[in-house]
Every structure is written in structure tokens, then in C-alpha cells.
Design an enzyme around this catalytic site. Structure first.
Site, short mmCIF file in Angstrom:
data_model
loop_
_atom_site.label_atom_id
_atom_site.label_comp_id
_atom_site.label_asym_id
_atom_site.label_seq_id
_atom_site.Cartn_x
_atom_site.Cartn_y
_atom_site.Cartn_z
NE ARG A 47 -4.24 1.54 0.54
CZ ARG A 47 -4.65 2.58 -0.20
NH1 ARG A 47 -3.93 2.96 -1.26
NH2 ARG A 47 -5.78 3.19 0.09
N GLY A 48 0.90 1.96 -1.15
CA GLY A 48 1.84 3.03 -1.34
C GLY A 48 1.79 4.11 -0.28
CD GLU A 49 -3.35 5.50 1.80
OE1 GLU A 49 -3.97 5.40 2.88
OE2 GLU A 49 -3.84 5.95 0.75
CG ASP A 50 -0.42 2.21 4.81
OD1 ASP A 50 -0.88 3.35 5.04
OD2 ASP A 50 -1.07 1.15 4.88
CB THR A 51 5.27 0.87 3.05
OG1 THR A 51 4.76 0.37 1.82
CG2 THR A 51 4.50 0.27 4.21
NE ARG A 52 4.28 5.63 -3.88
CZ ARG A 52 3.03 6.04 -3.66
NH1 ARG A 52 2.80 7.07 -2.86
NH2 ARG A 52 2.02 5.41 -4.21
N GLY A 80 1.72 5.45 -21.69
CA GLY A 80 0.62 5.20 -22.61
C GLY A 80 0.06 3.81 -22.53
CD GLU A 114 -1.00 -5.30 -6.66
OE1 GLU A 114 -0.93 -4.22 -7.23
OE2 GLU A 114 -0.36 -5.59 -5.62
#
Length: 1074
Positions: A47-52, A80, A114
Site C-alpha cells: 500500500r503506497g500511502e503506508d510504506t512508499r 501510454g 493482486e
């Protein structure tokens, strides 16, 4: 929601099929955008907002540093394109999945989709999933509690119409959360990231090795290398070397080793060809960039000088556990400039250096060197079959040809691979044709590899290599060195260089060379091109002579060796015509043996340094021969009457050997070769006298007159040769001894004038024979000649008809070997002062009534041990029937032997120690006995083996004539113990043995590690002929331990009392066990 992927892990084995591609090129490929055909090592779901910006960013960086190849959607996707299809492709083509569970992971439907896809592929492919619990309790994920319960409450409300999809998400979470993973709460992230990366590396290495499946014989060498690496050591940095001839598989072995152990290290580097980088790229800077690139995962184009690269390596690798392999190192300077020292690396690092030159490895200071062996017969056959038949067995019609091929390649893997691949799919006739062609013209691909080592040699080393390849394979090392030194090739250092470079080997003191290296050398000698004709500098079989003559190249020839005892070329049966030697004007080396030469011999090169011609068929050397450069002249078994008529000048001659020249009647003036060091006239049975000029030989160390039975005169100044070390006069019992009987008393006033002219050296007056060999009461000045040769180490005056030995013998303090056998002594003077004496032979002294006092070997000095002048120590009392006190004789000889065993244990000098003396019983200390000629040897346990110092064995044998005979009768005894074979060191000649007798033969072998697994029976073989009968009646053995030596030694030295053999006085020897 963002999903990140990192580049694939890069190892040397992953690019082994790309030959020597550099790490930098691979890194570039790593950073290119993936296509739909890309395969990945790792897919990270998070989860990007947690661990990016924290954990996953650090994880990606660690992946990239270690070269782990993965998919990253926010940096690698071409613009694209739709994300969803790329994600599905990445999941399908990834080997490992890392799922980072965080507080808000379940709130993302993308993440859950995923995860669902990952679980579906797990069921189909059996791939690996590694769960990471970043800031959430694993039980919350597993049972969907807390934030996960809240998230699923929203999903169930949102997807009321598709409750099955939500159920699959729950099942996927539970399935993955139940797997073993990492709980990062309250733990350092850096340590966990390191563990995760190492786990991925281990998984990838287990399933992705690119090592060839055709390799054979790898397990044993890999195990040996792993032992040398000591991988379990916690702190040390260890450096090992891998060495061997070209084509033997050094790089292949290192590649397999890298594949098996690289996962143990945090930073790994394998540089394929250090020498090539030096030649074609930036020298040491190019190698250093590769090290930084492979270990740190970054290119360093900005580094422009050697100093900065060295500092960066030291800074960045000093805390890393690194594995660095440097292949094909050609000079120690290359290693020094690359500057990867053990001090630069972190604890438990390993450096492996591969070179053809062992000296480079030792000079650099490696901890151990592994010599890569040739393939054994089994592995050679397996490799050839895989290459030639694509099978693990021979096709029946090819069996004989396969054996011929294996004999030719002699275990060299490169040659087996090249020839096997070439022969694949070809018929039997084509195999036969190819093999015949190989013998005439070896395979170029193989020769090119082997020639690299030759091209690196100095010119003198090339000459030595070519001489050995053409002439001296299987010859004794000492002999080859001597010949080459005579030819001014500095062979001691040159041969060492060839051994270090694996171009030759020395086994059992003989020179060996691989068949293909021999072919290389001989092809270099015989090669010619359209631009340059053959030089013909060396000839080694007869046919070449005629080729040389046809091409008018005689003046090019510098060395001829025709020795059919060693050489396979012997197809010419006719006699060689001596006239062919006339035009070899630049010849420096000539060796002829087992070759018939006839005709007119009128010319010989004046450039010759070394001549050895066994059976020289002419009466003289050519009168035109001017041997000014000659160093050694060896004409054994010749037909010479004398060397030449007139005078010659031989200022460089060091060795003259005319032994067994039965027709020799005269020796030239010794003043013609004033620097002579060795003179061998053994067996010159018609030689009547020695020229008095022998006294001018101030450098002579060796004089052999054995069996010169016709000598009527030996100049007295022979005893003025103060440099003489070895004097052998066995069988010189001719009339010259009778001359002593009537004259020759040396006047004291002249005894110091040895250095004066020959006419004033000695003054003789009439004295009886016993004056020459005085009784113990006679003044030693009556025999000053012995005193003057104080350097003598070996004296053989056996069978010379002597009846007395002077007390002056005790003044020869350097004497180590004394053979008095076959003389008429009744008594002998004390030998106690001969403190260096290690070998005394009294066999066939039929009038001898008692033994002389013997020396204590404890005073033998270091030079004897250092030079290993005697490899065997011995005391032999044999066929002396008048010795009255045989019990005393036995005690004395055994006491002598005990002292030598003790001394040899402290300062090893002898390969064995033996005694022979009268006796019929094995000493009682031998508990292992047999009434036979053989006895089994019981193995010793390992703990006892560590305490063993030697093996002592004994045999009792009898001699008797079984029937009268007028012909010669003889016998032999051979003793087999462990891996030793020893012949009885006395002469069993039936014409000398007149009384039936029993004898004891004891022999001691110092312990060798090779004895551990050798427990064949100890036995003694006999051979008889002509009526003399020999029988081995008893034998026995015992292991000798350290504590026994101390006990034996102390009891032997106590009041100088000799050891008894009787049970009541025998010391308790717990060493000689059953």
C-alpha cells in the site's frame, strides 16, 4: 495505490553464457524498461500511502544493490500503456512475491486483487510468497480484525452483488498471513530488510543456476576448496589460490564454487579475465570499476583515477562480507594495483585468485593453494561420452577409439570437450582419421590455450621447456637440472618457474609433462611457415637427421638426444653413419644411448658443453675436436683405448666418466682439466696406472676406482686431494697393494709438502706392509696420508685385501659411510670418534673376531640432516663366521639402531634405518611374530596414530648350499612393509658364503601420513639361483610410539649398558602391541 518492483539479482553464473560480459553492461540492461517478454525475480505488493517513502523504498534500494531484478510500475512502465495488463504479466512472470501488509493494505481493492491473483498462481506454479507485517499484528490480517475488519465491512457493502469476490479476498489474506514471514513491529527495519534480501537470494540461487549440466568430477574438488576456504570462521578474512595448467578447468571450478557459496556473502564479484582487462581496458582501474559495480550494484564512470578507486573500495567494502574472485591473474603486480587486500574487506570475507602460476599466488600471500587435478579415467570417459555421443556410455563400435582418445588427452578437460564436440555424429572411420591427424597436428583451439603459458616465459625458460618436451620427459630431476646447467640455462630457477606455471611437474624426483604440452613443445620446435623455414634446433629421432641434411640446416642444430630407452621413436634399425655429425658445427648438447653408430668419426662440434655417449664405439675422440667449452664428458661402456692422442685444453670440464670402458689403458695428463670435480673410472679393468698429475686436481670431490683390478700404480699424492669427499676403491686388490708391502713409508719431514711439485711430494723408505696399516700401538704419523684427506665423507675400501686399519681412521671426523667388507681384518680400531658415521658395512670379513667400538649418533651435526646426504642408515655384520661373542654383537647393533631411531625422530634425516647381524631369534620386544615369511599388519586407531613415530620390522633368514656347484650362485631378499620395498643391503654370493648361518634383518621406517590406510601384510620374498638356498624362518613387526623412544633411550644411556634381548632384562615396551 502504488506497486513497486526492483531489478533482478545479478550473479556471475547468470551471465556465464555471455562469456566475459562486464557487470556494467548488465547493469545497463537492468535499468531498461521491461517488455511483455520480461521475467522478474520479485513482485512486491504494498500500500503506497503506508510504506512508499519508508520501508518499501529502503527494500527496493537493497534489491537494487544486490541486483535483484523486479518489476516497478512507477518507473519502468512505458508511457501510454494500461497498468492492469502489465501488472498481470508481471505477476505471471515473477519467481517470488513479497506482500507488505500495512494498516491500510486491505482498504485497497487493487492490493486485494493482486493478492488474489498471486494465490491463484501459487496453486498452479508452486512459487514463493514472503509476507511482511509492517505495522500490523499478523493475527489481525489472518482473522481480518481491527483495520482489516473495518475495510472488509466497506467492501461487503460496496460489492453486495459480488459477495464471492470479497470471500476470495478474505481467503487470500488468510492463506498468505498463515505463511512464515517477518513481523517488523518494534524491530530495526535494516536488519529485517537484510534478512528478506538474503532469503530471496537463497531461493533464486537454488533454482536459477546456469552452470552447465555437462560438468563432471566437480564434487571432490569443490569439497576440497570449501575446506580450504574455512567458511565457518567468524572473523578471519581468508585468501586462497587456484592453480593448474591451461585447459584444466580452473575457471569452471571457480564458477561452480561461486554458484554454491555466493549466497553466503553480502557482496560478490567475479572478474573473468584480469590479464585481459589489463591489456585491453583501463588496467587496474578497469578491474576496480568492475569490483565496485558488481559488489555495490552501481556504475562508477565518474571514477577517473586509480587512487580514488582504491579509496572507494576500502571505504565501501570494509564492513561487507565479500566474495571476490579474480580469474587469470598473470602477474603479482596486477593484484597489487587492484589493491583488494584482506585488510580492505569485512570479517568472514573470502578472496579467490586463479592463476596458472603458483609463484604469483605464494608471492601475494595466499593462505592455501589448490592444484586442480586432471580428470581421472572414469570422469574423462563420462565427459567424452557426453560430448561425442550425447550419452553417458560408449557406443560399442567405438570402444578402442575412445581408449586411444583418452590416452591422447590424458585427463585434460578442455581437450576432451573440444575433441568430443568435433567427433560428435561422425563414423568410426572418421574417428580413426581424426586421431591420426591429431598425432601429426594437434587441435589448434587446445594448443592456443596451452601456448599462452609458454608465451609468458623468458627466453631461457622457453629453452628449458622445449628441451624437456623434446628430450627429458620422465628423466630424473637431478639429471635434467645438471644437463641444462651445463648448457648454461640456469635450470634450478628455470625449472621452478615451469613447475609454478604447471608446464611440468615433478613426481618421485622425475620430470613429467602432460602429453599435450609435449606435443605443443615439439610442434613449436618443428613448426615452419611459408615465410620462415624450420629452424631444426633440436633433434630427437633418427629420421630428423636426414630431413635436416636435405634442407641443409645442420648448422642450426644445437641439441641432439637419441635415447631409445626413454624415447618412443626407434623405427630406424640400421646403424647411423658417423659422418653425419661432421656439419653440426654449433652443437652444444649431445646424448646418445642405445643407438648403433658406425663409420668414420672425424669431426665433433667445438661448441659442445655436454657429451653423454653410452657405448661410444671408437678408440679415440676426433683429433680435430677442441673441447674448450666442454663441462661434462660421459662415455660409459665405451671402446676407448684413450681419450685422444696429444694434448687438449679443457678448462671447464667438471665431470669425466669413463666407467666400464674395458679397453681403456691410459688416462691423459690431468693438468688438461684442472677444474675436474668428479672422476669415475669404475670397471676400467685394463687401466694399469693413473698419471701422477692427479695430484693437481685441487677441486676433485669424487673418485671412483672400483674394480680397477689391473692398477699396478696409484700415485701416493692421491692422499693429498684435500677436497675429496667420496673415495671408492672396492676390488682394487692388484699389485699396487703389494708394492706397499715392500716400500712406502712417508717421511714426516715431507708430510706437509702436498702442495709442492710432484717430484717432492713424498719420500719413501723401505718398511714392512704393516707399517702402512699400523696396529693401535703404532704412531699415527706412519699413516699421515689419511689425515690429509680430512674432508672424506664416503670411503669404500672393500675387497682390497687389507688386514689392518690404522688408528688414524678416527681422525676422519667427517666420515659418514665406511665400507670395509671383504677384507682380512682380525680386529678393528675404535670407531667411536667417527661421530658422523651413519653407515658401516663389515660383510664378508671372514677373519674378524669382534666388533669395534661404535660412535654415538647423537653427535651427528645439522649439515647431515640438512643435506640428506644419506637417505639410509645401516650397520651390517654379515658372513663374519669368526665373531665369537654373537650375543654382544646383537646387543651392540641393536643399541646402535635404537640411538639412531631416537635421533631421527628429533631430527629427521633417513628414509629407513637397518641392521643385519648373526642371530636366529626375533627379539622378544616384537609381540607380533610369525613362523613364516609373512604376517598381517594390524591397523592402529587414530588417537594412537597421532603418537606413532615409526614402524619396526624384523626377519630371520638362513643361508646354506643345497648342492655343490662350480657356477656362480646367488640369492636376493626383498622386504615389503607398508608401501616400502627394500632389498637386503648385503651381497648374497654363494662363492663367498661357506658356512650355513642364520641372520637377523631389522629395519625401521619413520612414520608417514600416507601409512594411515596401508595395512597390507608385511612379508619378505626370496629369489635363489645356482645352489644357494635362502629361507625366511620368522618375521615380526611393531609400531613405535614416542613414549617408547624415551624409555629405550634412557635405559640405553644408563651407564652405557647395552639392551638385552632376554625376557628378564628386556624393558617393558608398551609400544610393540599386537
Amino acid at each position: 495505490m502504488q506497486i513497486y518492483f526492483v531489478p533482478v539479482r545479478f550473479t556471475i553464473l547468470a551471465y556465464s553464457n555471455m562469456a566475459s560480459s562486464s557487470r556494467s553492461s548488465s547493469t545497463s540492461a537492468m535499468l531498461t524498461y521491461p517488455t511483455r517478454n520480461s521475467n522478474y525475480d520479485v513482485f512486491v505488493s504494498f500500500r503506497g500511502e503506508d510504506t512508499r517513502n519508508n520501508f518499501t523504498d529502503f527494500l527496493f534500494h537493497a534489491f537494487q544493490t544486490q541486483g535483484i531484478f523486479a518489476f516497478r510500475d512507477d518507473t519502468n512502465l512505458p508511457k501510454g500503456e494500461s497498468i492492469a495488463p502489465e501488472l498481470l504479466h508481471a505477476i505471471q512472470h515473477s519467481q517470488i512475491f513479497v506482500v507488505v501488509f500495512s494498516t491500510n493494505y486491505a482498504s485497497s481493492t487493487w492490493c486485494l486483487q493482486e493478492l488474489d491473483q498471486i494465490c491463484e498462481f501459487l496453486q498452479l506454479s508452486g512459487k514463493h510468497v514472503l509476507p511482511v507485517f509492517y505495522d500490523v499484528d499478523p493475527s489481525e490480517v489472518r482473522h481480518q480484525k481491527g483495520s482489516y475488519a473495518e475495510a472488509f465491512s466497506k467492501h461487503e457493502h460496496r460489492f453486495q452483488h459480488d459477495s464471492q469476490m470479497v470471500s476470495k479476498w478474505r481467503e487470500a489474506l488468510t492463506q498468505v498471513a498463515n505463511l512464515s514471514g517477518w513481523d517488523l513491529r518494534h524491530k530495526p527495519q535494516s536488519a529485517s530488510i537484510k534478512e528478506i534480501v538474503q532469503k530471496i537470494i537463497n531461493i533464486l540461487d537454488c533454482g536459477s543456476s546456469c552452470v552447465s549440466k555437462d560438468l563432471v568430477g566437480m564434487d571432490s574438488p569443490i569439497q576440497e576448496l570449501q575446506k580450504l576456504l574455512l567458511l565457518d570462521l567468524v572473523h578471519d578474512v581468508r585468501v586462497i589460490g587456484i592453480c593448474g595448467m591451461g585447459g584444466i578447468g580452473k575457471t569452471t571450478l571457480a564458477t561452480v564454487l561461486y554458484d554454491r557459496i555466493s549466497q553466503l556473502f553480502g557482496a560478490c564479484c567475479f572478474i573473468d579475465d584480469v590479464s585481459k582487462i589489463y591489456r585491453l581496458h583501463d588496467g587496474p582501474l578497469g578491474a576496480q570499476k568492475q569490483i565496485l559495480d558488481q559488489t555495490l550494484g552501481q556504475e562508477h564512470h565518474q571514477i577517473c583515477n586509480h587512487y580514488n578507486a582504491t579509496n572507494l573500495i576500502r571505504r565501501r567494502l570494509c564492513r561487507q562480507r565479500a566474495l571476490i574472485i579474480l580469474d587469470n591473474v598473470g602477474q603479482v603486480e596486477q593484484l597489487e594495483k587492484i589493491a583488494v587486500y584482506r585488510e580492505c574487506l569485512g570479517a568472514r570475507s573470502r578472496i579467490i585468485i586463479i592463476s596458472r602460476d603458483e609463484h604469483i599466488l605464494k608471492q601475494y600471500g595466499v593462505d592455501a593453494v589448490y592444484q586442480v587435478p586432471l580428470l581421472n579415467q572414469t570422469n574423462s570417459l563420462q565427459l567424452l561420452c557426453r560430448k561425442a555421443f550425447k550419452l553417458d556410455h560408449i557406443l560399442s563400435t567405438y570402444e578402442r577409439l575412445v581408449d586411444d582418445i583418452l590416452d591422447y588427452v590424458n585427463g585434460l578437460p578442455l581437450a576432451i570437450k573440444v575433441l568430443g564436440s568435433f567427433l560428435y555424429g561422425r563414423g568410426v572411420s572418421e574417428w580413426s582419421s581424426a586421431l591420426a591427424r591429431l598425432r601429426e597436428s594437434p587441435e589448434k583451439d587446445v594448443m592456443d590455450v596451452l601456448r599462452l603459458s609458454f608465451d609468458d616465459l623468458r627466453e631461457t625458460e622457453k629453452e628449458i621447456f622445449l628441451h624437456i618436451a623434446c628430450f627429458f620427459i620422465t628423466y630424473p630431476e637431478k639429471y635434467v637440472k645438471n644437463v641444462l646447467n651445463c648448457c648454461e640455462f640456469h635450470a634450478d630457477i628455470g625449472l621452478r618457474v615451469l613447475v609454478d606455471k604447471s608446464l611440468v611437474s615433478i613426481e618421485d624426483e622425475r620430470i613429467l609433462m602432460h602429453n599435450l604440452l609435449k606435443e605443443l613443445g615439439r610442434n613449436i620446435v618443428a613448426q615452419y611457415t611459408s615465410k620462415e623455414p624450420r629452424k631444426w634446433r633440436r633433434l630427437w629421432f633418427e629420421k630428423q637427421f636426414y630431413d635436416v641434411m636435405l634442407e641443409n640446416m645442420e648448422k642450426n642444430v644445437e641439441a641432439i638426444v637419441l635415447d631409445h630407452e626413454y624415447e618412443e621413436y626407434s623405427e630406424v634399425d640400421e646403424d647411423m653413419d658417423a659422418v653425419i655429425f661432421k656439419d653440426f658445427s654449433n652443437l652444444r648438447l649431445l646424448i646418445i644411448d642405445h643407438v648403433n653408430v658406425s663409420g668414420s668419426f672425424n669431426c665433433l662440434s667445438n661448441e659442445l658443453r655436454y657429451i653423454e655417449w653410452s657405448g661410444y664405439p671408437f678408440m679415440y675422440l676426433p683429433s680435430s675436436f677442441q673441447p674448450n667449452q666442454l663441462v661434462e664428458l660421459i662415455l660409459k661402456y665405451s671402446s676407448l683405448k684413450q681419450l685422444w692422442e696429444g694434448k687438449k685444453n679443457l678448462p671447464k670440464l667438471r665431470i669425466l666418466d669413463l666407467s666400464h670402458s674395458n679397453n681403456l689403458i691410459k688416462i691423459p695428463d690431468f693438468g688438461e682439466f684442472p677444474n675436474l670435480e668428479r672422476l669415475n673410472l669404475k670397471g676400467c679393468i685394463q687401466l694399469v696406472q693413473l698419471d701422477p698429475s692427479i695430484g693437481l686436481l685441487k677441486k676433485i670431490v669424487y673418485l671412483n676406482l672400483r674394480y680397477c683390478r689391473s692398477l699396478v700404480s696409484i700415485p701416493n699424492n692421491i692422499f693429498g686431494l684435500r677436497s675429496l669427499i667420496v673415495l671408492k676403491m672396492h676390488g682394487c686388490s692388484g699389485s699396487w697393494f703389494k708394492e706397499f708391502n715392500n716400500t712406502r713409508h712417508l717421511d714426516v719431514s715431507e708430510s706437509a709438502s702436498h702442495s709442492q711439485s710432484m717430484s717432492s711430494i713424498c719420500k719413501w723408505t723401505t718398511k714392512p706392509y704393516h707399517s702402512l696399516l699400523p696396529t693401535p700401538t703404532t704412531n699415527t704419523v706412519m699413516f699421515p696420508s689419511l689425515l690429509s684427506i680430512y674432508c672424506l665423507r664416503e670411503v669404500d675400501i672393500s675387497c682390497c685385501g687389507l688386514s689392518q686399519l690404522p688408528e688414524a681412521i678416527g681422525c676422519l671426523r667427517w666420515l659418514e659411510m665406511l665400507n670395509l667388507g671383504g677384507n682380512n681384518f682380525v680386529t678393528l680400531p675404535s670407531l667411536r670418534e667417527l661421530s658422523k658415521l651413519v653407515h658401516l658395512n663389515l660383510e664378508d670379513c671372514k677373519r674378524l673376531e669382534s666388533l669395534p667400538e661404535l660412535p654415538f649418533p647423537s653427535t651427528i651435526e645439522q649439515d647431515l640432516r640438512k643435506n640428506r646426504y644419506w637417505k639410509r642408515a645401516g650397520l651390517f655384520i654379515f658372513n663374519c663366521p669368526k665373531i665369537s661373542d654373537k650375543e654382544r654383537c646383537s646387543r651392540m647393533t641393536f643399541s646402535w639402531m635404537t640411538q639412531f631411531i631416537q635421533m631421527n625422530n628429533e631430527h629427521p634425516a633417513f628414509s629407513n634405518i637397518g641392521i643385519v647381524n648373526p642371530g636366529s631369534e626375533i627379539p622378544s620386544l616384537f609381540n607380533n611374530q610369525s613362523v613364516d615369511s609373512s604376517i598381517p599388519v594390524s591397523p592402529v586407531t587414530r588417537d594412537k596414530g597421532n603418537n606413532i613415530v615409526g614402524f619396526l620390522c624384523c626377519a630371520v633368514f638362513s643361508l646354506a648350499h643345497c648342492y655343490p656347484t662350480t657356477t656362480r650362485s646367488w640369492a636376493l631378499l626383498e622386504l615389503y612393509a607398508l608401501n616400502n620395498i627394500v632389498f637386503l643391503p648385503v651381497n648374497l654370493d654363494g662363492n663367498l658364503i661357506t658356512v650355513a648361518s642364520n641372520y637377523i634383518w631389522l629395519i625401521y621406517f619413520p612414520w608417514k601420513s600416507s601409512y594411515d590406510d596401508l595395512y597390507a601384510p608385511f612379508h619378505v620374498k626370496t629369489k635363489c639361483d645356482g645352489g644357494l638356498d635362502v629361507e625366511v624362518k620368522k618375521c615380526g613387526y611393531g609400531w613405535v610410539y614416542k613414549q617408547d623412544l624415551q624409555e629405550l633411550n634412557s635405559k640405553m644411556l644408563h651407564k652405557h649398558k647395552f639392551l638385552e634381548f632376554e625376557d628378564e632384562v628386556q624393558p617393558q615396551l608398551h609400544s610393540f602391541e599386537i
